[in-house]
Scaffold this active site. Structure first.
Site, short mmCIF file in Angstrom:
data_model
loop_
_atom_site.label_atom_id
_atom_site.label_comp_id
_atom_site.label_asym_id
_atom_site.label_seq_id
_atom_site.Cartn_x
_atom_site.Cartn_y
_atom_site.Cartn_z
N ARG A 17 0.84 -1.20 0.00
CA ARG A 17 0.00 0.00 0.00
C ARG A 17 0.87 1.25 0.00
O ARG A 17 1.97 1.25 0.53
CB ARG A 17 -0.89 0.01 1.26
CG ARG A 17 -1.95 -1.07 1.23
CD ARG A 17 -3.19 -0.66 1.98
NE ARG A 17 -2.96 -0.30 3.37
CZ ARG A 17 -3.85 0.35 4.11
NH1 ARG A 17 -5.01 0.73 3.58
NH2 ARG A 17 -3.60 0.63 5.37
N LYS B 71 3.65 -10.60 10.24
CA LYS B 71 3.00 -10.53 8.92
C LYS B 71 3.39 -11.72 8.04
O LYS B 71 4.57 -11.99 7.84
CB LYS B 71 3.41 -9.21 8.25
CG LYS B 71 2.68 -8.94 6.96
CD LYS B 71 2.61 -7.45 6.71
CE LYS B 71 2.25 -7.12 5.30
NZ LYS B 71 1.96 -5.70 5.12
N ARG C 264 -2.58 -0.24 14.07
CA ARG C 264 -1.41 -0.79 14.78
C ARG C 264 -1.85 -1.34 16.13
O ARG C 264 -2.64 -0.70 16.83
CB ARG C 264 -0.38 0.32 15.04
CG ARG C 264 0.26 0.88 13.80
CD ARG C 264 1.36 -0.05 13.25
NE ARG C 264 1.90 0.47 11.99
CZ ARG C 264 1.40 0.24 10.78
NH1 ARG C 264 0.32 -0.53 10.66
NH2 ARG C 264 1.94 0.75 9.71
P1 ATP Z 1 -0.64 -0.65 6.77
O1 ATP Z 1 -1.06 -1.08 5.40
O2 ATP Z 1 -1.65 -0.93 7.80
O3 ATP Z 1 -0.09 0.73 6.84
P2 ATP Z 1 1.92 -2.12 6.72
O4 ATP Z 1 2.98 -1.42 7.49
O5 ATP Z 1 1.85 -3.60 6.80
O6 ATP Z 1 0.51 -1.62 7.22
P3 ATP Z 1 1.76 -2.29 3.89
O7 ATP Z 1 1.85 -1.23 2.86
O8 ATP Z 1 0.47 -3.03 4.04
O9 ATP Z 1 2.16 -1.66 5.26
O10 ATP Z 1 2.88 -3.37 3.58
C1 ATP Z 1 4.17 -3.00 3.19
C2 ATP Z 1 5.14 -3.27 4.32
O11 ATP Z 1 5.25 -4.67 4.50
C3 ATP Z 1 6.55 -2.81 3.99
O12 ATP Z 1 6.77 -1.52 4.45
C4 ATP Z 1 7.45 -3.83 4.72
O13 ATP Z 1 7.78 -3.41 6.01
C5 ATP Z 1 6.58 -5.03 4.84
N1 ATP Z 1 7.00 -6.08 3.88
C6 ATP Z 1 7.57 -5.96 2.66
N2 ATP Z 1 7.78 -7.16 2.09
C7 ATP Z 1 7.34 -8.07 2.98
C8 ATP Z 1 7.28 -9.47 2.96
N3 ATP Z 1 7.70 -10.21 1.92
N4 ATP Z 1 6.77 -10.07 4.07
C9 ATP Z 1 6.32 -9.38 5.13
N5 ATP Z 1 6.33 -8.05 5.19
C10 ATP Z 1 6.83 -7.39 4.12
C1 BTN Z 2 0.61 -4.95 1.52
O1 BTN Z 2 0.76 -5.64 2.54
O2 BTN Z 2 0.69 -3.74 1.52
C2 BTN Z 2 0.24 -5.62 0.24
C3 BTN Z 2 1.35 -6.39 -0.40
C4 BTN Z 2 0.91 -6.95 -1.73
C5 BTN Z 2 2.01 -7.68 -2.45
C6 BTN Z 2 1.50 -8.34 -3.70
S1 BTN Z 2 2.71 -9.45 -4.38
C7 BTN Z 2 1.74 -9.62 -5.84
C8 BTN Z 2 1.18 -8.25 -6.15
N1 BTN Z 2 2.11 -7.47 -6.94
C9 BTN Z 2 2.58 -6.41 -6.27
O3 BTN Z 2 3.41 -5.59 -6.72
N2 BTN Z 2 2.03 -6.35 -5.06
C10 BTN Z 2 1.10 -7.43 -4.84
#
Ligand code: ATP
Ligand code: BTN
Length: 320
Positions: free
Chosen positions: A117, A182, A317
Site C-alpha cells: 500500500r 506478517k 497498529r
Molecule cells: P498498513 O497497510 O496498515 O499501513 P503495513 O505497514 O503492513 O501496514 P503495507 O503497505 O500493508 O504496510 O505493507 C508493506 C510493508 O510490509 C513494507 O513496508 C514492509 O515493512 C513489509 N513487507 C515488505 N515485504 C514483505 C514481505 N515479503 N513479508 C512481510 N512483510 C513485508
Molecule cells: C501490503 O501488505 O501492503 C500488500 C502487499 C501486496 C504484495 C503483492 S505481491 C503480488 C502483487 N504485486 C505487487 O506488486 N504487489 C502485490
C-alpha cells in the site's frame, strides 16, 4: 537464449538438488564457465542463496520447488500467465485491463518492483514465496472496491486452513498475520471504470520459505514454512488453492455483497477485542477493536462509543 532464460534454466537444474559444476552447466547451455559464474551472481541478486564448493560446483542453500505453468493452468479455471521474472504482477495486469478477460491471473517467481500500500516495497525474492494477481471487472463499480481486500483476505485464510495451515489471522484491511507477525499482504488497485464497472487488480504476496536473513522488511514477519515447520507442502498446489479461493470469493461478492463475509471475518480478526490505534495522516485514535461492519469499515470502541473508520489512508497498529 535470452539472458534470464539461461538463469531460469540454471535454476531448474539446481532445483533438482545436488551439486552442479560450472563446466557441466556451461556445456548444457552452450556458454562458458565464466558466463555461468556471471549468471549465478545475477541469480543471487534475485535473492536466491547459492553456494559453491571448489571441485564440486554450485548448490542451492535450501531446496526450491519451481512453479509449473501446466499444473497451474490445469487446476484453475481462468486464463493464467506464469511470468517468472516481472516488475510487479499487479502492474502487469493493470497495464492490460482493456484486453483481458475478467478473472485473468498473473503469477511470478520474482518481482523487481513488488509493492504494498501507498507505494511501499513488497520484498519478493525468487522462488521462495508466492506473488499473484487477479484482474477483476467489478460490475458493482468503484464504491464496492473497498470491500475487496476484506473478501479476498477471508477467502485466503479459509483456503490456508483447508490446506492444513492453521492459526492465520487478519489485520484490517489487507494483511494476514500469524502470531502477530506478517505472513501475507493484499493490494487492491484500480485502473478506471468501463461503463458502470470498475477495472480492478487484486494482488497477493504470501511468504512461503523466505530466508530468515532476507533484508529490507521493517516489521516482524513470518512464513508458511515457519508455521508448518519440517512438514512439507506443495507450492504449486497451494498456489492453485489460493487462486481458486480468490475467484470463488469474487464471484460470491458480486452475487451477495459483503454481508456473509463480515461474520467470517470477525472470528479471524487478529485484533478483535484488543487495544489498537488507527493512524490517519498525523491524527491517531486509540480504542478497542470491535471487528468490521457491512461496508468493510473497521469498528473502534472509544469513550465516544463505537465508531466506524474506512479509507485507504488508514493504518491499524496493535498496542501493548
Ligand atoms: P498498513 O497497510 O496498515 O499501513 P503495513 O505497514 O503492513 O501496514 P503495507 O503497505 O500493508 O504496510 O505493507 C508493506 C510493508 O510490509 C513494507 O513496508 C514492509 O515493512 C513489509 N513487507 C515488505 N515485504 C514483505 C514481505 N515479503 N513479508 C512481510 N512483510 C513485508
Ligand atoms: C501490503 O501488505 O501492503 C500488500 C502487499 C501486496 C504484495 C503483492 S505481491 C503480488 C502483487 N504485486 C505487487 O506488486 N504487489 C502485490
Amino acid at each position: 537464449m535470452k539472458e534470464h532464460k539461461v538463469k531460469l534454466a540454471i535454476l531448474k537444474q539446481l532445483s533438482a538438488g545436488g551439486f552442479h559444476s560450472g563446466e557441466e552447466l556451461g556445456q548444457e547451455f552452450g556458454v562458458s564457465r565464466a558466463a555461468i559464474s556471471k549468471h549465478i551472481k545475477g541469480i543471487q541478486q534475485w535473492g536466491v542463496d547459492i553456494f559453491r564448493i571448489q571441485g564440486k560446483g554450485y548448490q542451492l542453500a535450501a531446496p526450491m520447488q519451481l512453479l509449473d505453468e501446466s499444473i497451474l493452468k490445469a487446476k484453475t479455471h481462468k486464463p493464467l500467465e506464469l511470468i517468472p521474472i516481472i516488475d510487479s504482477t499487479n502492474q502487469y495486469l493493470l497495464e492490460r485491463t482493456e484486453q483481458l478477460e475478467s478473472g485473468t491471473v498473473c503469477i511470478a517467481e520474482y518481482q523487481g518492483k513488488g509493492r504494498g500500500r501507498r507505494g511501499r516495497e513488497w520484498i519478493s525474492p525468487f522462488g521462495s514465496n508466492l506473488y499473484l494477481s487477479v484482474f477483476w471487472r467489478l460490475d458493482a463499480g468503484m464504491a464496492a472496491a473497498m470491500g475487496l481486500s476484506i473478501v479476498v483476505g477471508v477467502a485466503i485464510v479459509e483456503a490456508l486452513q483447508a490446506f492444513g495451515i492453521q492459526g492465520v489471522k487478519l489485520k484490517w484491511p489487507n494483511d494476514l498475520y500469524y502470531q502477530d507477525r506478517k505472513l501475507a499482504g493484499i493490494l487492491v488497485e484500480m485502473s478506471g471504470q468501463a461503463g458502470g464497472a470498475a477495472n480492478l487488480v487484486i494482488g497477493m504476496g504470501i511468504n512461503l520459505r523466505m530466508a530468515e536473513q532476507t533484508a529490507g522488511i521493517t516489521q516482524p514477519w513470518t512464513s508458511v514454512g515457519e508455521i508448518l515447520g519440517e512438514q512439507n507442502f506443495d507450492r504449486n498446489l497451494l498456489a492453485v488453492e489460493l487462486v481458486n479461493a480468490i475467484h470463488q470469493a469474487l464471484d460470491d461478492y458480486e452475487l451477495h455483497g459483503m454481508s456473509h463475509f463480515v461474520e467470517r471475518w470477525n472470528p479471524l480478526d487478529n485484533y478483535l477485542g484488543r487495544k489498537v490505534k488507527l493512524i490517519m495522516g498525523n491524527r491517531e485514535i486509540e480504542g478497542i477493536e470491535r471487528g468490521i461492519n457491512e461496508q468493510g469499515a473497521v469498528l473502534l470502541e472509544t469513550k465516544q462509543g463505537i465508531e466506524a473508520f474506512i479509507g485507504g489512508e488508514i493504518s491499524l497498529r496493535g498496542q501493548a
